[in-house]
Design a protein around this motif. Structure first.
Motif, PDB file in Angstrom:
ATOM      1  N   SER A 147      12.296  73.973  34.790  1.00 23.75           N
ATOM      2  CA  SER A 147      13.305  74.283  36.130  1.00 23.75           C
ATOM      3  C   SER A 147      12.734  73.805  37.485  1.00 23.75           C
ATOM      4  O   SER A 147      13.266  73.850  38.612  1.00 23.75           O
ATOM      5  N   ASP A 148      11.366  73.398  37.601  1.00 26.93           N
ATOM      6  CA  ASP A 148      10.794  72.921  38.796  1.00 26.93           C
ATOM      7  C   ASP A 148      11.077  71.375  38.837  1.00 26.93           C
ATOM      8  O   ASP A 148      10.420  70.656  39.829  1.00 26.93           O
ATOM      9  N   VAL A 149      11.901  70.923  38.269  1.00 26.80           N
ATOM     10  CA  VAL A 149      12.225  69.364  38.378  1.00 26.80           C
ATOM     11  C   VAL A 149      13.627  69.277  38.988  1.00 26.80           C
ATOM     12  O   VAL A 149      14.573  69.833  38.534  1.00 26.80           O
ATOM     13  N   PHE A 171      18.882  65.275  41.231  1.00 24.63           N
ATOM     14  CA  PHE A 171      19.599  65.977  40.324  1.00 24.63           C
ATOM     15  C   PHE A 171      20.894  66.473  41.514  1.00 24.63           C
ATOM     16  O   PHE A 171      20.665  66.949  42.273  1.00 24.63           O
ATOM     17  N   PRO A 172      22.240  66.344  40.782  1.00 21.53           N
ATOM     18  CA  PRO A 172      23.272  67.142  41.581  1.00 21.53           C
ATOM     19  C   PRO A 172      22.895  68.517  41.892  1.00 21.53           C
ATOM     20  O   PRO A 172      22.218  68.975  40.921  1.00 21.53           O
ATOM     21  N   LEU A 173      23.068  69.199  42.797  1.00 22.47           N
ATOM     22  CA  LEU A 173      22.941  70.266  43.224  1.00 22.47           C
ATOM     23  C   LEU A 173      23.547  71.291  42.106  1.00 22.47           C
ATOM     24  O   LEU A 173      24.678  71.428  41.902  1.00 22.47           O
ATOM     25  N   GLY A 174      22.734  72.233  41.591  1.00 18.72           N
ATOM     26  CA  GLY A 174      23.511  73.255  40.899  1.00 18.72           C
ATOM     27  C   GLY A 174      23.487  72.573  39.064  1.00 18.72           C
ATOM     28  O   GLY A 174      23.707  73.302  38.436  1.00 18.72           O
ATOM     29  N   SER A 175      23.019  71.412  38.819  1.00 19.05           N
ATOM     30  CA  SER A 175      23.428  70.562  37.751  1.00 19.05           C
ATOM     31  C   SER A 175      22.024  70.557  36.921  1.00 19.05           C
ATOM     32  O   SER A 175      20.940  70.260  37.761  1.00 19.05           O
ATOM     33  N   ARG A 176      22.054  70.687  35.657  1.00 18.45           N
ATOM     34  CA  ARG A 176      20.828  70.561  34.746  1.00 18.45           C
ATOM     35  C   ARG A 176      20.660  68.938  34.308  1.00 18.45           C
ATOM     36  O   ARG A 176      19.956  68.420  33.429  1.00 18.45           O
ATOM     37  N   GLN A 177      21.646  68.226  34.891  1.00 15.37           N
ATOM     38  CA  GLN A 177      21.734  66.816  34.163  1.00 15.37           C
ATOM     39  C   GLN A 177      22.287  65.975  35.294  1.00 15.37           C
ATOM     40  O   GLN A 177      22.912  66.283  36.145  1.00 15.37           O
ATOM     41  N   GLN A 192      10.268  62.381  35.106  1.00 15.67           N
ATOM     42  CA  GLN A 192      10.773  63.569  35.896  1.00 15.67           C
ATOM     43  C   GLN A 192       9.651  64.094  36.660  1.00 15.67           C
ATOM     44  O   GLN A 192       8.383  64.257  36.285  1.00 15.67           O
ATOM     45  N   ILE A 193       9.856  64.501  38.134  1.00 13.95           N
ATOM     46  CA  ILE A 193       8.917  64.720  39.066  1.00 13.95           C
ATOM     47  C   ILE A 193       8.699  66.276  39.164  1.00 13.95           C
ATOM     48  O   ILE A 193       9.874  67.314  39.233  1.00 13.95           O
ATOM     49  N   ARG A 194       7.796  66.957  38.607  1.00 14.97           N
ATOM     50  CA  ARG A 194       7.558  68.378  38.528  1.00 14.97           C
ATOM     51  C   ARG A 194       7.460  68.882  40.191  1.00 14.97           C
ATOM     52  O   ARG A 194       6.859  67.984  41.052  1.00 14.97           O
ATOM     53  N   ASN A 195       7.668  69.970  40.322  1.00 11.02           N
ATOM     54  CA  ASN A 195       7.360  70.715  41.821  1.00 11.02           C
ATOM     55  C   ASN A 195       8.170  69.878  42.997  1.00 11.02           C
ATOM     56  O   ASN A 195       7.711  69.487  43.825  1.00 11.02           O
ATOM     57  N   SER A 196       9.452  69.358  42.200  1.00 11.75           N
ATOM     58  CA  SER A 196      10.233  68.552  43.403  1.00 11.75           C
ATOM     59  C   SER A 196      11.178  69.398  44.061  1.00 11.75           C
ATOM     60  O   SER A 196      12.239  68.386  44.735  1.00 11.75           O
TER      61      SER A 196
END
Length: 815
Positions: A481-483, A529-535, A557-561
């Motif tokens: 979730s923090d990516v 990532f598009p706003l509100g999208s997981r993919q 995938q960048i953590r804490n981004s």
């Protein structure tokens, strides 16, 4: 001896709505239809169906005149759910002119949009599929008099062209179940050659060609200096008609321009010439329903600098066939200067079946320097075999190297060592397998992937050439979730390069950025990532023509981004620290300044905040001469500041760099290669703290964007006649054709004063890829070719010097 000079009509279509049942038999009292391809000897049936990504449409008999009183229907079926638009690229268009109504002969593109008259070559039209419909129908009609040459157009369905995503009502077409469903416009044997070299073959070669085949071989000039094409017949054996009354090539034949038909056996070279005023040449192959033969294998060489019709055909004294594990080639006269108007071709013959690729060692290479601005040599040059060094799979096929010199300057030439290398483990499979080729439909293809963590991606069959008509969709899901961002690092990238990446491309869907060619300006990218999208999705696509080695991509995938800006890390592992400063005012100098800097430099200047209130750095280039202007992307020597590379001569430039509070220092990177070194730099750095707490000044609103479809109108820079134009402006003036027969745009500059810079890299007005800056005299006039449905004029300004701007009148010119 079997060739007959007959000017026969070309029939380049094989289906229409009626021709899906072309042969009828009424022997049983009713009508029974046999599926098959449309008989090219008929001149009345026309039209057809396209259900693949690309295809062709032609008027009947093209390039001879079409018939009177005909009606043709061309149906384009959407081949994928993400296709909502298609482009028509008119290679030729000449229909009886009854404009403005086009009520005699016309091509109807739907909804009553008719076209007639003459259009310039390469005119393009963009057509949108009607909502919730899977087909578009074009109609061509002629009346009882005044016929003309007709038209030839390439149809390309545009992927990812739906604004609202996929069209749920569209299902991909099922595979054809019989010959009547085969795509009639882009048969598997059709070939399109745009480079200086290539080959054409009969279907299924070296096996016998099938019956009832009809193939197109379309050549396009690589540049304006090509007027002659040379065919070398490696193998030619086509069935020869021997029945009584035959003219020799009535059943199976290869038809050259001007109606020359070839059949029987031929082993020679044959020159062909482009028609005056045309950039295209078409050959056709036809086989009837009885009897076949081995067919043909023909090398095609488009001859550079061949437009002097008074020069007799020459023999190629420097042509060689290279054999052996190691071979060496020299320019004519080496080591002295090579001559003018040299044309050499080198065939590299595979020494044995276990040889798979070869290397070229350039011991000496010195040709006359020239460039068209896009990195292409325009005078003397050597063309490598499509820039790949893998042997063709067939033992009797050769990679080809070309050398050409013009009639002016000369160089000392070349000395090249060529070594053949055996196959390794990665060369034991075919160059590309059928499983990696898209069938043109939707659904999941073998190259599609779903990625849920850090990973790597390569194009199909990498490092070999990817296959034709490939379409791969890479769907990337957040690993946590923090990516919110991805880092894309291209370790290797080589796709076919075309304008606007319209052939092969790598699409980063969230940003809409299309990548192609070889030299990426920035190999690393951070994608949100598009706003509100997981993919998000990455898409790779190739057309049916040129293939390249592809790409090798690392995904992180960048953590804490999700809550702070991400600064892409620089490759500073091997970089030394040149200088460190925390003073409010400091001066940075290159090594040895003012003497030339050292080669192979890789160092970082670190600027620490002098006091907490500092928010900006002001950099003044009091002296700057690094690298050259030859590469607009600064790929040899450069200074990198805030992700931007600076090279060339930039004395007097002033740059503002943001100093975010979450960074403890700002780094300035200096990198040089091992070749020529120049003067170096002296940069004065000042730390600024005033106005840091004020809200950011808003950027100019996009009020400068305009859309015009009138025949005449005016455009001007923002704030014109009131004050100078804004800093950091990006204005787009979209001009749509006032009528279909517009072929040029005439711009008259009443006033033009824009900040001047070399190559117009600062402030500029850009029209069809041409940039203008500086000053122009009053009433200066420029004319631009108008081939697409619309032209976008871009006005860009940077953050420092501005000027009064421009005011221009624009007129759309009809053909």
């Amino acid at each position: 001896m079997f060739s007959k000079f007959l000017l026969l009509p070309y029939l380049l279509l094989a289906f229409d709505v009626k021709s899906l049942q072309p042969f009828a038999d009424k022997s049983d009292g009713g009508t029974r239809y046999f599926p098959g391809r449309y008989d090219p000897s008929s001149t009345k049936d026309c039209g057809g169906v396209i259900n693949t990504a690309e295809g062709w449409i032609f008027s009947p008999n093209y390039p001879a005149n079409y018939d009177d009183s005909i009606s043709c229907s061309y149906i384009i079926k959407r081949f994928s759910p993400d296709v909502c638009k298609l482009t028509l690229h008119f290679i030729d268009f000449d229909i009886e002119d009854t404009s403005p109504n086009c009520d005699s002969d016309y091509l109807d593109l739907g909804q009553g949009y008719r076209m007639c008259g003459i259009l310039i070559s390469d005119t393009k039209k963009t057509i949108t599929f009607p909502p919730f419909q899977t087909t578009i129908e074009f109609k061509f009609k002629s009346d009882a008099q005044h016929n003309r040459k007709g038209f030839m157009a390439r149809v390309t369905q545009v992927p990812n062209s739906c604004k609202d995503g996929l069209q749920p009502t569209v299902r991909p077409p099922r595979p054809p179940t019989d010959d009547s469903e085969i795509n009639t416009f882009q048969d598997s044997c059709d070939t399109f050659i745009t480079g200086f070299g290539g080959a054409i073959r009969s279907p299924d070669y070296p096996n016998n060609y099938p019956t009832n085949k009809f193939c197109l071989y379309v050549f396009r000039r690589p540049n304006n200096g090509v007027c002659r094409v040379e065919l070398t017949f490696n193998k030619f054996d086509i069935e020869h008609s021997l029945f009584f009354g035959s003219t020799g090539c009535d059943t199976d034949y290869l038809e050259l321009p001007k109606g020359v038909k070839l059949c029987g056996a031929h082993y020679n070279r044959r020159p062909l010439f482009y028609p005056p005023g045309s950039d295209y040449m078409i050959l056709t192959f036809k086989s009837d329903g009885t009897g076949t033969a081995p067919g043909f294998d023909i090398d095609v060489r488009q001859i550079p600098n061949s437009c002097n019709i008074f020069s007799p055909p020459r023999t190629y004294k420097c042509d060689y066939r290279l054999e052996g594990d190691i071979a060496r080639i020299h320019s004519p006269g080496f080591p002295t200067f090579y001559g003018r108007n040299e044309q050499c071709v080198y065939f590299i013959k595979k020494q044995s079946y276990n040889m798979c690729y070869f290397t070229m060692e350039f011991v000496r290479f010195n040709l006359e320097l020239s460039s068209d601005g896009g990195g292409n040599c325009v005078k003397d040059y050597m063309q490598l075999p499509d820039e790949t060094f893998v042997f063709p799979r067939e033992h009797d096929r050769y990679p080809i190297i070309y050398f050409s010199s013009d009639s002016y300057g000369e160089g000392r030439g070349y000395d090249i060592l060529i070594k053949q290398l055996p196959c390794g483990p990665s060369f034991t499979t075919p160059i590309y397998s059928s499983s990696s080729i898209s069938n043109g439909g939707g659904g999941t293809l073998p190259c599609d992937r779903i990625i849920t963590d850090d990973d790597t991606l390569t194009s199909p069959d990498y490092p070999r050439d990817y296959g034709p008509l490939t379409r791969c969709i890479y769907t990337i899901y957040k690993s946590s979730s923090d990516v919110c961002e991805l880092r894309l690092q291209f370790l290797y990238f080589d796709l076919e390069k075309t304008a606007d990446c319209r052939s092969d491309y790598f699409l980063i869907e969230p940003s809409g950025e299309k990548l192609c060619g070889r030299d990426l300006r920035e190999p690393d990218r951070v994608v949100k990532f598009p706003l509100g999208s997981r993919q998000l999705r990455l898409i790779f696509a190739s057309d049916a023509q040129v293939q390249r080695p592809g790409f090798d991509l690392r995904i992180q995938q960048i953590r804490n981004s999700c809550h702070r800006p991400i600064v892409p890390p620089k490759d500073d592992a091997n970089a030394r620290v040149c200088e460190v400063s925390s003073a409010p005012i400091t001066v940075l100098r290159s090594d040895n300044y003012p003497m030339p800097y050292n080669p192979n430099t890789n160092c970082v200047y670190k600027i620490y905040r002098a006091y907490p209130a500092v928010c900006t750095l002001e950099l003044y280039f009091s002296d700057f001469s690094v690298g050259t202007w030859e590469s607009k992307y600064c790929i040899n020597d450069y200074v990198e500041i805030d992700g931007l590379k600076y090279c060339g001569v930039r004395r007097g430039d002033r740059v503002l760099v943001s100093f975010p509070r979450y960074l403890e220092s700002v780094q300035i990177r200096f990198k040089t290669d091992s070749y020529d070194n120049y003067g170096g730099f002296r940069i004065e750095v000042k730390q600024i703290s005033d106005k840091c707490n004020l809200p950011e000044q808003p950027k100019p609103s996009p009020v400068c964007d305009e859309v015009n479809s009138k025949q005449t109108f005016t455009i001007s820079s923002p704030n014109y006649s009131i004050s100078n134009y804004f800093d950091n402006a990006d204005c787009h003036y979209t001009i749509k054709k006032s009528s279909y027969d517009v072929c040029a745009l005439e711009v008259t500059y009443k006033r033009f004063e824009v900040e001047e810079s070399q190559d117009c890299f600062k402030d500029y007005l850009e029209i069809v890829g041409v940039r203008l800056c500086g000053r122009l005299p009053y009433n200066s006039k420029r004319t631009y070719e108008f081939t697409d449905d619309e032209i976008i004029i871009k006005f860009h300004t940077d953050g420092d010097i501005n000027a009064s701007g421009f005011y221009a009148s624009v007129r759309q010119v009809q053909c």
